[in-house]
Design a protein around this motif. Structure first.
Motif, short mmCIF file in Angstrom:
data_model
loop_
_atom_site.label_atom_id
_atom_site.label_comp_id
_atom_site.label_asym_id
_atom_site.label_seq_id
_atom_site.Cartn_x
_atom_site.Cartn_y
_atom_site.Cartn_z
N VAL A 556 0.87 -1.18 0.00
CA VAL A 556 0.00 0.00 0.00
C VAL A 556 0.90 1.22 0.00
N ILE A 557 0.74 2.06 -1.01
CA ILE A 557 1.60 3.23 -1.19
C ILE A 557 0.77 4.49 -0.98
N ALA A 576 -7.75 -7.15 6.37
CA ALA A 576 -7.70 -6.89 7.81
C ALA A 576 -6.48 -7.60 8.39
N GLY A 577 -5.97 -7.05 9.48
CA GLY A 577 -4.82 -7.70 10.12
C GLY A 577 -3.81 -6.69 10.59
N GLU A 578 -2.53 -7.06 10.47
CA GLU A 578 -1.45 -6.21 10.94
C GLU A 578 -0.54 -5.81 9.77
N TYR A 579 -0.12 -4.56 9.79
CA TYR A 579 0.74 -4.00 8.76
C TYR A 579 1.99 -3.40 9.41
N VAL A 580 3.03 -3.26 8.62
CA VAL A 580 4.20 -2.50 9.05
C VAL A 580 4.52 -1.45 7.99
N GLU A 581 5.11 -0.39 8.47
CA GLU A 581 5.61 0.62 7.54
C GLU A 581 6.94 0.10 6.98
N LEU A 582 6.91 -0.26 5.71
CA LEU A 582 8.08 -0.87 5.08
C LEU A 582 9.12 0.17 4.69
N PHE A 583 8.64 1.35 4.32
CA PHE A 583 9.56 2.38 3.82
C PHE A 583 8.91 3.74 4.00
N ASN A 584 9.72 4.72 4.36
CA ASN A 584 9.21 6.07 4.59
C ASN A 584 10.27 7.07 4.15
N SER A 585 9.95 7.85 3.12
CA SER A 585 10.95 8.79 2.59
C SER A 585 11.22 9.94 3.55
N ASP A 586 10.40 10.06 4.61
CA ASP A 586 10.57 11.14 5.59
C ASP A 586 11.46 10.72 6.75
N ALA A 587 12.07 9.54 6.67
CA ALA A 587 12.94 9.09 7.76
C ALA A 587 14.09 10.07 7.97
N GLY A 588 14.49 10.22 9.21
CA GLY A 588 15.55 11.15 9.53
C GLY A 588 16.85 10.85 8.83
N GLU A 589 17.14 9.57 8.64
CA GLU A 589 18.39 9.20 7.98
C GLU A 589 18.42 9.62 6.52
N ALA A 623 6.09 13.25 1.34
CA ALA A 623 6.68 11.93 1.57
C ALA A 623 5.89 10.84 0.87
N THR A 624 6.61 9.80 0.49
CA THR A 624 6.02 8.55 0.05
C THR A 624 6.24 7.51 1.13
N VAL A 625 5.14 6.87 1.54
CA VAL A 625 5.19 5.86 2.60
C VAL A 625 4.62 4.56 2.05
N ILE A 626 5.27 3.45 2.36
CA ILE A 626 4.85 2.14 1.85
C ILE A 626 4.57 1.22 3.04
N PHE A 627 3.38 0.60 3.00
CA PHE A 627 2.97 -0.33 4.05
C PHE A 627 2.82 -1.73 3.44
N LYS A 628 3.04 -2.73 4.31
CA LYS A 628 2.92 -4.12 3.87
C LYS A 628 2.24 -4.94 4.97
N PRO A 629 1.26 -5.79 4.59
CA PRO A 629 0.65 -6.66 5.62
C PRO A 629 1.61 -7.75 6.05
N ILE A 630 1.68 -7.97 7.36
CA ILE A 630 2.53 -9.05 7.88
C ILE A 630 1.69 -10.15 8.52
N LYS A 631 0.43 -9.84 8.81
CA LYS A 631 -0.47 -10.84 9.37
C LYS A 631 -1.87 -10.52 8.85
N ILE A 632 -2.42 -11.44 8.08
CA ILE A 632 -3.73 -11.23 7.48
C ILE A 632 -4.78 -11.97 8.31
#
Length: 648
Positions: A556-557, A576-589, A623-632
């Motif tokens: 999900v972008i 439905a389930g659990e997601y994680v933020e896979l990538f975030n262009s706004d990261a401090g690094e 920013a572009t943020v990318i999410f990915k399901p880890i538990k459906i």
């Protein structure tokens, strides 16, 4: 060294029919043995010549000693000259029917004198021991369409220069450039044209030696070494190829035998005033043999993986780039060039007949249909097309003040209406960062921080958008000045935190792309993409999904094109389930503000964006943020839930 290469009647017939597709094995200068004597067999096409002589450092440039024989009614001349060795310089001395004497470089020369010299040189292309067998075997079993393709576009003369201003050689670049590109996570290198050219600032697009890899950086075998090392590192190589026009320099193809030969006889059709060049005459079979052979030559001799065909629009249309007073019409009264169209189709049929896994990319700015459809289905036969529409819309959108982007939201979303009509490459190429257009970073609006943030959100959106990717050198660290085509890149910028952070961002984004099949496996199929919300023009946000062949492999972008932080932003999600933020262009690094979505994000049964489940996220600025399901979470229907209770 090979045995005699005297052109035979069958080869001559095919050449004059436009069907000799390895004409470089017949024409040009070939080290050989004839009657037990070592030397060079010279052969050249010059049908209007009264006489043709070979001149060189081996005969003190005196053509009277080596007069060629005409061996074809349609103008092929040939001569064996003994005791010539690799490295000797030569030209053809052509006595024209009008009484003039011309000194011409060999159209089929394999090597050229270092500029500003204009002579051809004797070279053997045999004997190099290739070590790229594993790469070439892998190409046969790997689909480019369903794999990652992230291209780093390079001009070898200005990627890096030595402290004294000198060029890096092919062999030096085989170490430094190849290692850099591999580490950055690219899959291919695209080289601006390397055919020999007299003027540095033409970047290779105005050639004199179509079969001669430029001597600026070394010898033909040095170039073989460069390609070999690319392949050993797992990098494909694409070369820009220019069949649309050639330079007018006296030693080149223009009026080669005293008359228009490679160009059209009609000056109105031949001349390309916008570029100061001449168009090839695609109605002449020998020109077709010359050009199609040349395309195969780079793949056959140098193991090039594919060609980016330059300026296809100038091939398709007779009057491309011409003032109205020079316009001509075809026999049907139209603007199309039927001979060039047939040439393109024949080119692609031939190339894919030789190598079904080759890459043939059209740099085409027109709306010509079916550019990447097979010829037998009515197409032009390329397998990729640069998406110039996407590039123009996105750069126009990104150059706007972010607070006014909402009124032009369609520039952001329109490309998805046609994203699957062709097999596209999304290009941010050299053409967009030169001639006063400014660098990508400097196109971005806002203060210093916002410029970098805007560039990061653009790159994130590009990497998530369907289509293969291409970025010109310097864009990966946010070069502030536009491309200076006589100097190297501003590598010293990596000493500044913002540029170093951008460099790190692009590297990490590239490697993320390589890892996530959802970003490339179904690039050219509608099933690989779905909108979540294309309508949030008020906040200039676009939200969509990318999918692989695994239905649960979904990304999900969300891209936010304003500098406003949305602490409470809700998006509908596919599962439905659990997601994680896979990538975030706004990261401090990466130089961002550090507005991250940490930990596991659990969906809520709140319908949103026409989906039963949604996520509450913080949406960072620019920013572009990318999410990915880890538990459906599997949901059961009401009927199934009832049966479960009864069973219990």
């Amino acid at each position: 060294m090979v045995m005699s290469l005297i052109p035979g009647p069958e080869d001559l017939y095919l050449f004059h029919e436009g069907n000799l597709f390895q004409s470089y094995r017949m024409l040009g200068a070939h080290l050989t043995i004839e009657a037990g004597v070592s030397g060079v067999r010279f052969s050249v096409w010059a049908p209007h010549a009264r006489e043709v002589r070979v001149i060189g450092d081996f005969n003190r440039w005196d053509g009277s000693k080596h007069v060629m024989q005409k061996i074809s009614l349609w103008g092929v001349w040939s001569l064996f000259v003994p005791n010539i060795k690799e490295g000797n310089y030569y030209k053809y001395e052509i006595a024209t029917s009008g009484g003039a004497t011309l000194h011409k470089a060999d159209p089929y020369a394999f090597w050229s004198e270092v500029k500003p010299g204009t002579a051809s040189r004797i070279a053997s292309l045999e004997g190099y021991e290739w070590a790229d067998q594993a790469w070439r075997e892998k190409r046969k079993t790997t689909s480019a369409f369903h794999g990652p393709m992230n291209i780093y576009e390079v001009h070898l003369g200005t990627w890096k220069k030595k402290p004294d201003g000198g060029y890096y050689t092919y062999r030096e670049l085989a170490e430094d450039l190849v290692e850099y590109v591999k580490d950055m996570g690219y899959t291919h290198i695209e080289l601006l044209p390397l055919a020999e050219h007299p003027y540095d600032r033409s970047w290779g697009y105005q050639a004199t030696g179509y079969y001669s890899v430029t001597s600026r950086f070394g010898t033909p075998k040095d170039f073989m070494y460069f390609i070999d090392r690319c392949h050993q590192a797992g990098l494909g190589v694409i070369m820009d190829w220019v069949p649309g026009h050639f330079v007018k320099d006296d030693h080149g193809l223009r009026r080669f035998d005293g008359e228009p030969l490679f160009e059209y006889n009609d000056p109105a059709r031949a001349d390309k005033p916008e570029w100061g060049t001449l168009s090839f005459d695609f109605s002449k079979p020998e020109v077709v043999s010359f050009l199609i052979s040349n395309a195969l030559f780079w793949m056959d001799i140098y193991h090039i993986d594919g060609l980016r065909v330059d300026a296809v629009a100038s091939l398709l249309y007779l009057n491309f780039g011409k003032p109205r007073e020079m316009w001509v019409k075809n026999t049907h009264g139209g603007d199309e060039n039927p001979e060039a169209i047939e040439f393109i189709k024949k080119l692609n049929r031939t190339v894919f007949g030789y190598d079904p896994h080759a890459l043939m990319m059209a740099e085409d700015s027109t709306a010509w249909p079916l550019v990447t459809a097979p010829v037998h289905d009515g197409g032009l036969g390329f397998n990729y097309k640069w998406n110039m529409g996407w590039m123009n819309d996105m750069l126009k959108y990104m150059e706007m003040d972010p607070y006014f982007r909402g009124g032009s939201h369609s520039l952001l979303t329109f490309s998805f209406m046609y994203a699957f009509s062709e097999n596209y490459v999304l290009p941010l190429s050299h053409d967009e960062v030169v001639h006063g257009k400014k660098s990508l970073l400097n196109k971005m609006p806002g203060d210093y921080w916002q410029k970098f943030a805007n560039l990061r959100v653009l790159y994130g959106y590009m990497m998530s958008h369907p289509g293969k990717k291409l970025l010109f050198m310097g864009g990966e660290f946010g070069q502030f000045d536009e491309w200076k085509d006589l100097e190297d890149l501003d590598w010293e910028m990596l000493g500044y935190d913002s540029h170093l952070s951008m460099h790190r961002y692009v590297r990490d984004l590239n490697h993320l792309y390589l890892r996530e099949a959802a970003l490339w496996e179904l690039d050219h199929q509608p099933e690989g993409f779905a909108w979540i919300d294309p309508h949030d023009q008020k906040q200039s946000v676009a939200t969509f999904m990318r999918k692989s062949s695994d239905p649960e492999d979904v990304l999900v972008i969300v891209s936010n094109f304003t500098p406003v932080y949305h602490e409470h932003y809700r998006i509908g999600v596919p599962y439905a389930g659990e997601y994680v933020e896979l990538f975030n262009s706004d990261a401090g690094e990466y130089g961002g503000s550090g507005k991250l979505n940490s930990g596991k994000l659990k969906t809520e049964e709140i319908a949103w964006h026409d989906r039963p489940d949604s996520l509450h996220i913080g949406l960072p600025p620019l920013a572009t943020v990318i999410f990915k399901p880890i538990k459906i979470k599997r949901k059961r229907s009401k009927a199934n839930r009832g049966r479960s209770r009864a069973d219990a």
